[in-house]
Design an enzyme around this catalytic site. Structure first.
Site, PDB file in Angstrom:
ATOM      1  N   HIS A 180     -29.584 -51.054 -21.043  1.00  0.00           N
ATOM      2  CA  HIS A 180     -29.170 -51.455 -20.260  1.00  0.00           C
ATOM      3  C   HIS A 180     -29.799 -52.100 -19.230  1.00  0.00           C
ATOM      4  O   HIS A 180     -30.631 -53.752 -18.185  1.00  0.00           O
ATOM      5  CB  HIS A 180     -27.661 -51.458 -19.597  1.00  0.00           C
ATOM      6  CG  HIS A 180     -27.991 -50.710 -18.248  1.00  0.00           C
ATOM      7  ND1 HIS A 180     -27.820 -49.622 -17.640  1.00  0.00           N
ATOM      8  CD2 HIS A 180     -27.032 -51.273 -17.236  1.00  0.00           C
ATOM      9  CE1 HIS A 180     -28.152 -49.029 -16.413  1.00  0.00           C
ATOM     10  NE2 HIS A 180     -27.665 -50.538 -15.971  1.00  0.00           N
ATOM     11  N   SER A 196     -26.887 -45.605 -12.537  1.00  0.00           N
ATOM     12  CA  SER A 196     -27.623 -45.251 -13.452  1.00  0.00           C
ATOM     13  C   SER A 196     -28.801 -45.371 -13.503  1.00  0.00           C
ATOM     14  O   SER A 196     -29.720 -44.703 -14.430  1.00  0.00           O
ATOM     15  CB  SER A 196     -26.636 -45.324 -14.971  1.00  0.00           C
ATOM     16  OG  SER A 196     -26.469 -45.873 -15.452  1.00  0.00           O
ATOM     17  N   GLU A 197     -29.418 -46.411 -13.459  1.00  0.00           N
ATOM     18  CA  GLU A 197     -30.639 -46.973 -13.388  1.00  0.00           C
ATOM     19  C   GLU A 197     -31.377 -48.645 -12.522  1.00  0.00           C
ATOM     20  O   GLU A 197     -30.138 -48.665 -12.286  1.00  0.00           O
ATOM     21  CB  GLU A 197     -31.100 -47.242 -14.300  1.00  0.00           C
ATOM     22  CG  GLU A 197     -31.828 -46.217 -15.473  1.00  0.00           C
ATOM     23  CD  GLU A 197     -30.187 -45.990 -16.751  1.00  0.00           C
ATOM     24  OE1 GLU A 197     -31.103 -44.809 -17.900  1.00  0.00           O
ATOM     25  OE2 GLU A 197     -29.710 -46.516 -16.421  1.00  0.00           O
ATOM     26  N   THR A 198     -32.138 -48.633 -12.068  1.00  0.00           N
ATOM     27  CA  THR A 198     -32.660 -49.458 -11.505  1.00  0.00           C
ATOM     28  C   THR A 198     -33.648 -49.122 -11.789  1.00  0.00           C
ATOM     29  O   THR A 198     -34.718 -48.618 -12.241  1.00  0.00           O
ATOM     30  CB  THR A 198     -32.410 -48.940  -9.574  1.00  0.00           C
ATOM     31  OG1 THR A 198     -31.408 -48.832  -9.226  1.00  0.00           O
ATOM     32  CG2 THR A 198     -33.094 -50.201  -9.179  1.00  0.00           C
TER      33      THR A 198
END
Length: 295
Positions: free
Chosen positions: A77, A46-48
């Site tokens: 997060h 979902s994210e990096t």
């Protein structure tokens, strides 16, 4: 070919393969914008996050957050996990770090156990609560594969809210939460017909019993069909709920990711300040992978 070290964490959990996975590049110097986006797409999380030197030397780092398709101004997060990663490298000062991000300055506080190991990180959102457009219950219900009467509007209409990144928050009945399934075509239709969403439509559904909240988040237009833990949505939800009371502060436990088999637990707090209602979110993290990416 240059190689860049990365680590991954499961965030908002105390066990591996729960929570929300995150990849962190602790030293992203030399990576271009296109490189960062390509790596985020390749990881397919979902994210990096990508850590760079701060513009202001008084701060800890500049942190850039990418989802599968675009850069994010702020996210929950990713900040908790990045704070955890940098604290493990000794980058905090007395348990505190300051991250420069598009949405503003994010304060991170980390906790350690008696042996000095990092056990939890808590972030303060960079902006006070702001409320945007309200949306019709039937449109939101259709986006989630629900019926209009599954949407609970006694406290508030479905509303776009932000403490750095905008989400549409909608209360649903407890039985409806588990039945929700995102409808991509309906998401596209609502986004097309609602210019006030500013090109982003992520839907955070929740039910609650007192200070315990059950939540699910859908953002299919960015490639995240469902998110296991969404701190940047839980934080404005806590602020929104506080805004409907006369209280000075409030704390909530948010459970998310259960329907995905990745249970997450988010500790969320909101409080009033002269400039508006602020919020924080925190939790535990577990390291999972480490390696190098060739770019």
């Amino acid at each position: 070919m240059p190689a860049y070290r990365f680590v991954t964490f499961d965030v908002f959990t105390e066990r591996r393969f729960g929570g929300n996975p995150l990849a962190v590049f602790p030293d992203a110097r030399g990576l271009s914008d296109a490189d960062m986006q390509a790596l985020a797409t390749e990881f397919n999380l979902s994210e990096t996050t990508f850590v760079l030197p701060p513009d202001d030397p008084a701060h800890t780092a500049r942190v850039r957050i990418f989802n599968r398709t675009a850069e994010m101004p702020f996210a929950g997060h990713p900040n908790v996990g990045t704070g955890f990663a940098l604290a493990q490298l000794g980058r905090d000062h007395d348990g505190v770090m300051l991250f420069e991000e598009i949405a503003g300055l994010v304060r991170v506080e980390v906790e350690r156990d008696g042996a000095g190991a990092v056990v939890r990180a808590t972030i303060a959102a960079p902006q006070p609560l702001s409320l945007g457009i309200s949306l019709e219950a039937d449109a939101i219900a259709a986006c989630a594969g629900l019926q209009p009467d599954d949407i609970v509007t006694t406290a508030h209409q479905p509303v776009r809210a932000s403490v750095g990144t905008g989400f549409v928050l909608a209360e649903v009945s407890p039985t409806a939460l588990g039945r929700a399934v995102p409808d991509m075509a309906r998401f596209r239709q609502v986004l097309l017909e609602t210019p006030a969403l500013a090109g982003r439509f992520a839907l955070y559904l929740y039910s609650h019993e007192g200070a315990t909240i059950q939540a699910r988040m859908f953002s299919p237009l960015t490639g995240t069909i469902e998110d296991a833990a969404t701190g940047s949505a839980a934080a404005p939800l806590a602020a929104l709920r506080l805004s409907m009371t006369q209280d000075d502060d409030a704390a909530y436990l948010v459970h998310q990711g259960v329907d995905m088999g990745r249970p997450s637990l988010l500790h969320v707090r909101a409080w009033r300040e002269p400039g508006g209602i602020m919020a924080s979110v925190g939790g535990a993290c577990v390291p999972v992978l480490s390696g190098k990416a060739q770019v």
